[in-house]
Design an enzyme around this catalytic site. Structure first.
Site, PDB file in Angstrom:
ATOM      1  CB  CYS A 184      71.091  87.752  31.696  1.00  0.00           C
ATOM      2  SG  CYS A 184      72.664  88.384  31.032  1.00  0.00           S
ATOM      3  CG  HIS A 206      73.012  85.805  35.453  1.00  0.00           C
ATOM      4  ND1 HIS A 206      72.548  84.808  34.627  1.00  0.00           N
ATOM      5  CD2 HIS A 206      73.761  86.616  34.679  1.00  0.00           C
ATOM      6  CE1 HIS A 206      73.008  85.000  33.401  1.00  0.00           C
ATOM      7  NE2 HIS A 206      73.741  86.096  33.405  1.00  0.00           N
ATOM      8  CD  GLU A 224      70.522  82.797  36.954  1.00  0.00           C
ATOM      9  OE1 GLU A 224      71.270  82.745  35.954  1.00  0.00           O
ATOM     10  OE2 GLU A 224      69.838  83.805  37.252  1.00  0.00           O
TER      11      GLU A 224
END
EC number: 4.3.3.6
Length: 212
Positions: free
Chosen positions: A96, A187, A189
């Site tokens: 990002c 993202h 994660e």
């Protein structure tokens, strides 16, 4: 938010050395990246001081606000230090806002940050926070689609000849690799699917092996 597990994956073979990978801890989802890297078999640490880079084989630059991250990196001496880190062939992974920090050029902005990856990016290309979404995304080099969370995500508008496009969404580039540099608009994660982090860990292993 829907969570997708990457159950059954084993990324560390017996006798294989564990890579020490840092997550730049100036802003963003640091703990989540650390969790994903550890799930992928790496030793992961939060990086708050330039001196820590000497101990690492790879570095993740997480999301947040790219202008703020760039300013903090300048304030704490990380711009030149991370450029030197990359110059040693050590892999970087920007997600990002981290993707924006890696880029050679940012649309509508005179000054870029690290200027390491041969790409032009557009900030907030997917709209504002309320237009965030998640989707399954095919990524070159990963067998099954990964779950990707897009939050005020940037886009890769143009890449140089040495940049490999790994995935697109609606015909727009959202994942790319240039040698030991990896960038994702989204993202990874924020789900339990850590296969893109495992892909990066493999990049780190390859880079370390090439210097052995």
């Amino acid at each position: 938010m829907q969570i997708h597990c990457a159950a059954g994956f084993s990324f560390v073979k017996e006798g294989e050395s564990v890579m020490k990978i840092g997550v730049l801890a100036l802003q963003g989802a640091v703990a989540e990246h650390i969790r994903s890297l550890e799930a992928a078999g790496a030793e992961a640490v939060a990086v708050k001081r330039v001196e820590q880079l000497d101990e690492l084989e790879g570095l993740v630059i997480p999301g947040g606000e790219s202008t703020t991250i760039g300013k903090l990196m300048r304030n704490y001496g990380f711009i030149d230090a991370v450029r030197q880190f990359a110059g040693q062939g050590k892999p970087l992974f920007g997600t990002c806002a981290g993707l924006i920090v890696l880029a050679e050029e940012i649309e509508g902005q005179e000054e870029a940050h690290l200027r390491l990856m041969d790409m032009t990016v557009a900030r907030n290309a997917f709209g504002r926070q309320r237009e965030s979404f998640e989707t399954d995304l095919d990524v070159k080099g990963i067998d099954e689609p990964i779950r990707a969370v897009f939050i005020r995500a940037p886009l890769i508008k143009k890449v140089g000849k040495d940049v490999d496009v790994l995935s697109t969404y609606n015909d727009e580039i959202v994942t790319a690799r240039q040698g030991h540099l990896l960038a994702a608009s989204y993202h990874p994660e924020l789900t339990d699917d850590y296969r893109l982090h495992a892909y990066f860990v493999d990049m780190v292993k390859e880079a370390a092996a090439s210097k052995a």
